[in-house]
Design a protein around this motif. Structure first.
Motif, PDB file in Angstrom:
ATOM      1  N   HIS A  50      11.686   0.810  -0.227  1.00  0.00           N
ATOM      2  CA  HIS A  50      10.685   1.350   0.686  1.00  0.00           C
ATOM      3  C   HIS A  50      11.402   2.030   1.853  1.00  0.00           C
ATOM      4  CE1 HIS A  50       8.288  -1.828  -1.273  1.00  0.00           C
ATOM      5  NE2 HIS A  50       7.217  -1.125  -0.944  1.00  0.00           N
ATOM      6  N   LYS A  73       4.957  10.976   3.222  1.00  0.00           N
ATOM      7  CA  LYS A  73       4.137  11.064   2.011  1.00  0.00           C
ATOM      8  C   LYS A  73       4.041  12.498   1.507  1.00  0.00           C
ATOM      9  CE  LYS A  73       2.794   7.958   0.450  1.00  0.00           C
ATOM     10  NZ  LYS A  73       3.512   6.962  -0.403  1.00  0.00           N
ATOM     11  N   LYS A  80       8.008   4.879  -1.384  1.00  0.00           N
ATOM     12  CA  LYS A  80       6.929   4.091  -0.807  1.00  0.00           C
ATOM     13  C   LYS A  80       7.213   3.853   0.682  1.00  0.00           C
ATOM     14  CE  LYS A  80       5.535   1.609  -4.992  1.00  0.00           C
ATOM     15  NZ  LYS A  80       5.351   0.275  -5.614  1.00  0.00           N
ATOM     16  N   GLU A 101      -2.258   5.654   5.278  1.00  0.00           N
ATOM     17  CA  GLU A 101      -1.509   6.212   4.149  1.00  0.00           C
ATOM     18  C   GLU A 101      -0.266   5.406   3.799  1.00  0.00           C
ATOM     19  OE1 GLU A 101      -0.959  10.440   3.686  1.00  0.00           O
ATOM     20  OE2 GLU A 101      -2.522  10.863   5.146  1.00  0.00           O
ATOM     21  N   ASP A 103       1.927   2.522   2.166  1.00  0.00           N
ATOM     22  CA  ASP A 103       1.731   1.799   0.907  1.00  0.00           C
ATOM     23  C   ASP A 103       1.611   0.297   1.116  1.00  0.00           C
ATOM     24  OD1 ASP A 103       2.100   4.003  -1.199  1.00  0.00           O
ATOM     25  OD2 ASP A 103       3.842   4.282   0.098  1.00  0.00           O
ATOM     26  N   VAL A 104       2.292  -0.217   2.142  1.00  0.00           N
ATOM     27  CA  VAL A 104       2.257  -1.643   2.456  1.00  0.00           C
ATOM     28  C   VAL A 104       2.243  -1.792   3.980  1.00  0.00           C
ATOM     29  CG1 VAL A 104       3.356  -3.901   2.165  1.00  0.00           C
ATOM     30  CG2 VAL A 104       3.688  -2.140   0.431  1.00  0.00           C
ATOM     31  N   TYR A 143      -8.594  -0.523   4.847  1.00  0.00           N
ATOM     32  CA  TYR A 143      -7.310  -0.256   4.184  1.00  0.00           C
ATOM     33  C   TYR A 143      -7.348  -0.806   2.758  1.00  0.00           C
ATOM     34  CZ  TYR A 143      -2.191  -0.307   3.519  1.00  0.00           C
ATOM     35  OH  TYR A 143      -0.910  -0.123   3.045  1.00  0.00           O
ATOM     36  N   SER A 144      -7.186   0.063   1.787  1.00  0.00           N
ATOM     37  CA  SER A 144      -7.358  -0.329   0.387  1.00  0.00           C
ATOM     38  C   SER A 144      -6.053  -0.694  -0.317  1.00  0.00           C
ATOM     39  CB  SER A 144      -8.029   0.813  -0.388  1.00  0.00           C
ATOM     40  OG  SER A 144      -7.220   1.987  -0.335  1.00  0.00           O
ATOM     41  N   LYS A 145      -4.920  -0.536   0.371  1.00  0.00           N
ATOM     42  CA  LYS A 145      -3.626  -0.828  -0.265  1.00  0.00           C
ATOM     43  C   LYS A 145      -3.176  -2.236   0.092  1.00  0.00           C
ATOM     44  CE  LYS A 145      -2.631   4.111  -0.113  1.00  0.00           C
ATOM     45  NZ  LYS A 145      -1.743   5.181   0.406  1.00  0.00           N
ATOM     46  N   GLN A 146      -1.870  -2.503  -0.002  1.00  0.00           N
ATOM     47  CA  GLN A 146      -1.355  -3.857   0.166  1.00  0.00           C
ATOM     48  C   GLN A 146      -1.251  -4.251   1.643  1.00  0.00           C
ATOM     49  OE1 GLN A 146      -0.083  -6.404  -2.216  1.00  0.00           O
ATOM     50  NE2 GLN A 146      -1.630  -5.236  -3.353  1.00  0.00           N
ATOM     51  N   ASP A 177      -3.516  -9.586   1.012  1.00  0.00           N
ATOM     52  CA  ASP A 177      -3.086  -9.663  -0.388  1.00  0.00           C
ATOM     53  C   ASP A 177      -1.977 -10.687  -0.576  1.00  0.00           C
ATOM     54  OD1 ASP A 177      -4.624  -7.374  -1.687  1.00  0.00           O
ATOM     55  OD2 ASP A 177      -3.710  -6.369   0.021  1.00  0.00           O
TER      56      ASP A 177
END
Length: 287
Positions: A50, A73, A80, A101, A103-104, A143-146, A177
């Motif tokens: 990352h 990005k 990532k 945006e 990723d984590v 936020y839909s990611k990790q 998560d």
């Protein structure tokens, strides 16, 4: 972030005492300089897990954090992007929007009561714990990611059953998560902060369901820093956090014997200090 610009002054922080305690967001470092350094570093296409925003302070205090994430990005999409944050500023909608945006996102949550929050994290006077927690819940909803939470355990402060029960309730409301339980590994800000034993961490793991204990080891890949010489490699690494000779070797790709030689030279010149910890001798660059 310039050392050390943060909204907290945590007793355990590996970067040392906060010298600029603030909640003011601004461009602490010119965005163009950061983009240029990233382009230079990434030009040879290094193998990376990352690209992580952390630094000697709180990265979301930089007003350009969203621009930096979008830049990566857009211009370097193969990588990532991760964000390490103390989670204090997500009550601000524009700050939540800026990091979507990534990723984590790994946010800290060390307390759920004002008294413990004040003792462990020593926040800016304007920082409200309830508002901070509400911000983390709002981030989770948007936020839909990790989204991961890290809980740093300071023995005698946030390891009581009552505090852990409150933390568990807040964690359940945030719905991360992953949940990571951490304890002192590198030297912290205050000398009296000590590592927590494995047995106690396992007990806490039973209270905070679905949590994992952070494990430190010397295994893993080597991702050289592409700097001009070994000496520069080592100083650049220690500037970011205290490390053992083995840590520096793994991070920079420099043989451990050569790393130790440079560390001994820097120590004799008074530029670094050494502290014994359970995992070995840690070296810290004097600021």
């Amino acid at each position: 972030m310039p050392h050390k610009t943060c909204s907290l002054d945590c007793v355990y922080c590996e970067c040392g005492k906060t010298t600029h305690l603030t909640m003011k967001q601004k461009a602490y470092v010119p965005a163009a300089e950061i983009q240029h350094e990233l382009n230079t570093f990434l030009a040879p296409n290094p193998q990376l897990d990352h690209i992580t925003f952390s630094g000697s302070g709180e990265p979301t205090l930089h007003s350009g954090i969203g621009d930096m994430i979008r830049f990566l990005k857009s211009e370097h999409p193969r990588y990532k992007v991760a964000l390490l944050t103390n989670g204090t500023l997500f009550h601000e909608a524009h700050i939540r929007a800026a990091v979507l945006e990534a990723d984590v996102i790994i946010a800290s949550l060390d307390a759920a009561s004002v008294e413990t929050f004040t003792r462990v994290n020593r926040p800016h006077p304007d920082l409200d714990l309830t508002r901070m927690i509400q911000g983390l819940i709002a981030l989770r909803n948007e936020y839909s990611k990790q989204l991961w939470l890290e809980i740093f355990i300071v023995p005698g402060m946030n390891d009581t059953r009552s505090e852990l029960a409150e933390i568990r309730n807040v964690v359940q409301a945030i719905k991360p998560d992953n949940i990571h339980l951490n304890s002192l590994d590198r030297p912290g800000t205050e000398d009296w902060v000590k590592p927590l034993g494995t047995e106690k961490l396992i007990e806490i793991q039973q209270i905070i369901e679905k949590s994992e204990i952070v494990q430190y080891n010397n295994a893993g890949g080597c991702y050289p820093l592409h700097l001009k010489n070994e000496h520069q490699h080592i100083i650049a690494t220690l500037k970011r956090r205290p490390c053992t000779a083995e840590d520096v070797s793994r991070i920079t790709g420099v043989a451990v014997n050569d790393v130790q030689r440079h560390l001994d030279t820097l120590s004799k010149k008074g530029k670094i200090q050494k502290q014994r910890m359970p995992r070995g001798d840690f070296y810290k660059l004097k600021i």
